[in-house]
Design an enzyme around this catalytic site. Structure first.
Site, PDB file in Angstrom:
ATOM      1  N   HIS A   4      -1.928   7.374  12.483  1.00 21.64           N
ATOM      2  CA  HIS A   4      -0.823   7.193  11.524  1.00 21.64           C
ATOM      3  C   HIS A   4       0.435   7.963  11.978  1.00 21.64           C
ATOM      4  O   HIS A   4       0.969   8.804  11.241  1.00 21.64           O
ATOM      5  CB  HIS A   4      -1.245   7.623  10.111  1.00 21.64           C
ATOM      6  CG  HIS A   4      -0.399   6.990   9.026  1.00 21.64           C
ATOM      7  ND1 HIS A   4      -0.896   6.627   7.795  1.00 21.64           N
ATOM      8  CD2 HIS A   4       0.918   6.647   8.993  1.00 21.64           C
ATOM      9  CE1 HIS A   4       0.080   6.109   7.062  1.00 21.64           C
ATOM     10  NE2 HIS A   4       1.179   6.115   7.777  1.00 21.64           N
ATOM     11  N   ARG A   6      -0.495  -0.822   6.410  1.00 23.83           N
ATOM     12  CA  ARG A   6      -1.469   0.060   5.770  1.00 23.83           C
ATOM     13  C   ARG A   6      -2.870  -0.428   6.128  1.00 23.83           C
ATOM     14  O   ARG A   6      -3.072  -1.637   6.361  1.00 23.83           O
ATOM     15  CB  ARG A   6      -1.323   0.007   4.242  1.00 23.83           C
ATOM     16  CG  ARG A   6      -0.138   0.757   3.697  1.00 23.83           C
ATOM     17  CD  ARG A   6      -0.286   2.267   3.820  1.00 23.83           C
ATOM     18  NE  ARG A   6       0.854   2.953   3.252  1.00 23.83           N
ATOM     19  CZ  ARG A   6       1.856   3.495   3.961  1.00 23.83           C
ATOM     20  NH1 ARG A   6       1.841   3.432   5.285  1.00 23.83           N
ATOM     21  NH2 ARG A   6       2.848   4.113   3.361  1.00 23.83           N
TER      22      ARG A   6
HETATM   23  C1  GLV Z   1       4.396   6.081   6.346  1.00 23.48           C
HETATM   24  O1  GLV Z   1       3.355   5.506   6.420  1.00 23.48           O
HETATM   25  C2  GLV Z   1       5.432   5.831   5.377  1.00 23.48           C
HETATM   26  O2  GLV Z   1       5.228   5.010   4.467  1.00 23.48           O
HETATM   27  O3  GLV Z   1       6.511   6.442   5.500  1.00 23.48           O
END
Ligand code: GLV
Length: 310
Positions: A273, A225
């Site tokens: 992401h 993260r």
């Molecule tokens: C993506 O970041 C997830 O946590 O699935």
């Protein structure tokens, strides 16, 4: 008969496809999509990703909060989370396989200078380099995803070290645990990969203290993260050449703001992401299975421990 209500609370996406996949598993399901909640008393089971803080407290009969991804930090950041509700997350071979491929791809790209050659190409520059020899990868985080990445990289011939909060014994992985051993874990690594859950313990774990302990010229990959990384410390460490570069898939603010320095940094490779993205079919199956478990008073799959935050 028991009411069959599931609430989909995914404010950032159009949930139509997912709703159809759930309905295909059981046409009698009453699937509601937030904000069209209907009678709040009906809601026992909710699927969430980045819900508005305080929203989940409004449902008096809520029993289960199912994360629409592997991570649950988006749930725990709500200061008004109802107590005594079971929280689950997604664990599946699609999420683990995607992450393994992403991490391996990034490491091999760096090792073989592929991006550098693409830049050379723009200048019609013929300039062969030796592939990098660094072969040791340190994985921070040895959960389901970490284990899969370790096995994948092992098959490619990498030497794997791994660090986690609690002790683990894993074949072909030299393991370390606890805060004290973090510097030993990263010390010899050519690649450092963050796959940790974001909790109060792991927030800003990728900071100057850690960067000081890595081998000079190591390469950082953050697929955990954005909250794991101290952004200024990374910039300093790149400037001083302690880290050779970084590949980042997650950011403190997403989407990454246009004026953020990371966009233009020559030694930062970034992706939006996308390292591991929820597969709708797999998510629908797992979420429906757990919904049935709830109705049949059976233990739920992939429960999260609220005291640990993952
Ligand atoms: C993506 O970041 C997830 O946590 O699935």
């Amino acid at each position: 008969m028991h009411a069959m209500t599931i609430l989909i609370l995914l404010p950032e996406r159009d949930a139509t496809d997912f709703s159809l996949l759930l309905a295909a598993r059981n046409p009698n399901l009453d699937i509601r999509t937030w904000p069209d909640v209907g009678d709040i008393n009906d809601i026992e089971y909710v699927i969430v990703w980045n819900h508005p803080a305080g929203e989940l407290k409004k449902y008096p009969n809520l029993k289960v909060i199912a994360s629409f991804g592997a991570g649950v930090d988006h749930i725990f950041k709500d200061p008004d989370l109802p107590a005594n509700v079971t929280i689950t997350r997604l664990v599946d071979d699609s999420l683990t396989q995607q992450m393994s491929e992403y991490v391996a791809g990034v490491i091999l790209n760096h090792r073989l200078h592929l991006t550098t050659y693409r830049e050379f190409q723009a200048a019609a520059l013929w300039s062969p380099k030796h592939a990098r020899s660094g072969n040791t990868v340190c994985l921070l985080g040895l959960g389901k995803i970490g284990l899969s990445v370790a096995a994948y990289l092992n098959r490619l011939g990498f030497t794997i070290r791994g660090w986690s909060q609690s002790p683990k014994d894993i074949e072909n992985v030299k393991t370390f645990h606890g805060e004290q051993s973090l510097s030993d874990a990263v010390g010899n690594a050519d690649y450092i990969v963050c796959l940790l859950p974001l909790t109060t313990e792991t927030e800003n774990i990728l900071d100057k203290d850690l960067f000081r302990k890595v081998k000079k010229g190591a390469y950082l990959i953050n697929v955990g993260r954005g909250g794991h990384l101290n952004e200024e410390d990374l910039m300093d460490s790149l400037y001083h050449g302690q880290l050779d570069g970084a590949c980042l898939d997650v950011f403190k603010t997403e989407p990454l703001p246009d004026d953020h320095a990371f966009w233009r940094h020559p030694n930062i490779h970034l992706t939006p992401h996308t390292a591991s993205v929820t597969n709708l079919e797999k998510a629908a199956s797992q979420i429906y299975e757990n919904y049935q478990n709830m109705n049949n008073n059976k233990p739920l799959l992939n429960r999260v421990d609220p005291s640990k935050g993952y």
